[in-house]
Design a protein around this motif. Structure first.
Motif, short mmCIF file in Angstrom:
data_model
loop_
_atom_site.label_atom_id
_atom_site.label_comp_id
_atom_site.label_asym_id
_atom_site.label_seq_id
_atom_site.Cartn_x
_atom_site.Cartn_y
_atom_site.Cartn_z
N ARG A 45 16.61 33.83 28.10
CA ARG A 45 16.50 33.28 29.45
C ARG A 45 15.74 34.28 30.32
NH1 ARG A 45 21.84 30.69 32.04
NH2 ARG A 45 21.73 29.75 29.96
N ASP A 46 14.67 33.81 30.95
CA ASP A 46 13.81 34.68 31.75
C ASP A 46 13.73 34.22 33.19
OD1 ASP A 46 11.49 34.90 28.98
OD2 ASP A 46 13.03 36.35 29.61
N MET A 47 13.51 35.17 34.06
CA MET A 47 13.33 34.87 35.48
C MET A 47 12.03 34.11 35.68
SD MET A 47 11.59 35.81 38.45
CE MET A 47 10.94 37.46 38.16
N VAL A 48 12.09 33.09 36.51
CA VAL A 48 10.90 32.34 36.90
C VAL A 48 10.51 32.69 38.33
CG1 VAL A 48 9.92 30.04 37.28
CG2 VAL A 48 11.48 30.43 35.35
N ALA A 49 11.46 32.52 39.24
CA ALA A 49 11.20 32.79 40.66
C ALA A 49 12.53 33.04 41.34
CB ALA A 49 10.48 31.62 41.33
N ILE A 50 12.59 34.04 42.17
CA ILE A 50 13.84 34.37 42.86
C ILE A 50 13.58 34.82 44.29
CG2 ILE A 50 15.15 34.98 40.79
CD1 ILE A 50 14.58 37.93 41.43
N PHE A 51 14.58 34.63 45.12
CA PHE A 51 14.64 35.26 46.43
C PHE A 51 15.45 36.53 46.26
CE2 PHE A 51 12.78 32.57 49.59
CZ PHE A 51 12.84 31.29 49.07
N THR A 52 14.90 37.61 46.74
CA THR A 52 15.60 38.88 46.63
C THR A 52 16.13 39.30 48.00
OG1 THR A 52 13.55 40.08 46.96
CG2 THR A 52 14.17 39.59 44.70
N ASP A 53 16.76 40.46 48.03
CA ASP A 53 17.30 41.00 49.28
C ASP A 53 16.25 40.97 50.39
OD1 ASP A 53 19.72 43.68 48.82
OD2 ASP A 53 19.92 41.54 49.17
N GLY A 54 16.64 40.52 51.54
CA GLY A 54 15.73 40.50 52.67
C GLY A 54 14.87 39.25 52.72
N SER A 62 3.56 34.60 34.77
CA SER A 62 3.05 33.37 34.14
C SER A 62 3.05 32.16 35.07
CB SER A 62 3.88 33.04 32.89
OG SER A 62 5.24 32.86 33.24
N VAL A 63 3.78 32.24 36.20
CA VAL A 63 3.86 31.09 37.10
C VAL A 63 3.25 31.36 38.47
CG1 VAL A 63 5.97 30.36 35.92
CG2 VAL A 63 6.14 31.57 38.11
N LYS A 64 2.80 32.58 38.70
CA LYS A 64 2.23 32.91 40.01
C LYS A 64 1.04 32.01 40.31
CE LYS A 64 3.60 37.77 40.35
NZ LYS A 64 3.15 39.18 40.27
N GLY A 65 1.02 31.50 41.54
CA GLY A 65 -0.06 30.61 41.95
C GLY A 65 0.17 29.16 41.59
N ARG A 66 1.16 28.89 40.75
CA ARG A 66 1.44 27.50 40.35
C ARG A 66 2.81 27.03 40.83
NH1 ARG A 66 2.07 26.30 35.11
NH2 ARG A 66 2.82 28.38 34.52
N PHE A 67 3.77 27.92 40.89
CA PHE A 67 5.14 27.57 41.28
C PHE A 67 5.44 28.17 42.65
CE2 PHE A 67 7.19 27.15 36.77
CZ PHE A 67 6.18 26.29 36.40
N THR A 68 6.25 27.46 43.42
CA THR A 68 6.69 27.95 44.72
C THR A 68 8.18 27.71 44.88
OG1 THR A 68 4.54 27.42 45.70
CG2 THR A 68 6.37 27.82 47.21
N MET A 82 6.73 22.94 41.11
CA MET A 82 5.97 23.38 39.95
C MET A 82 4.71 22.52 39.84
SD MET A 82 9.06 23.93 37.21
CE MET A 82 9.41 22.19 37.06
N ASN A 83 3.57 23.15 40.00
CA ASN A 83 2.28 22.47 39.91
C ASN A 83 1.49 22.99 38.72
OD1 ASN A 83 2.89 21.15 42.36
ND2 ASN A 83 1.95 22.78 43.56
#
Length: 122
Positions: A45-54, A62-68, A82-83
């Motif tokens: 299981r790998d991180m895709v996108a997260i909100f971190t502290d602050g 692998s998803v930069k520019g495609r996922f928000t 996911m685009n």
């Protein structure tokens, strides 16, 4: 009890888009780090996108520019748009939260949703 319920997965052709949503209950949501992970067949299981502290965001290369990733603290929802999906994005996607709940406001714990399948056909 704390619940994370994902929705929005499905089958899509390469190049298409999907939007995943995760509705949280029981959490002090605004104080939780939330995000999305995925696990392909036979993979970890790998991180895709997260909100971190602050409130900053972190994306897998692998998803930069495609996922928000986005969150609505008023509705206790975290979403993943996911685009330009690729077959290699095929996986079970899991919602994740780390932080306090109304049942445990002083101890930060980690929670997972049940997962939603995303399949991208070539």
């Amino acid at each position: 009890q704390v619940q994370l319920v994902e929705s929005g997965g499905g089958l899509v052709q390469a190049g298409g888009s999907l939007r995943l949503s995760c509705a949280a209950s029981g959490l002090i949501f605004s104080k939780n780090d939330v995000g999305w992970y995925r696990q392909g067949p036979g993979e970890q299981r790998d991180m895709v996108a997260i909100f971190t502290d602050g409130g900053s965001t972190n994306y897998a290369d692998s998803v930069k520019g495609r996922f928000t990733i986005s969150r609505d603290n008023a509705k206790n929802i975290v979403s993943l748009q996911m685009n330009s999906l690729k077959p290699e994005d095929t996986a079970v996607y899991y919602c994740n939260a780390k932080g306090p709940s109304y049942y445990n406001p002083t101890n930060h714990r980690e929670y997972w949703g049940q997962g939603t399948q995303v399949t991208v056909s070539s």
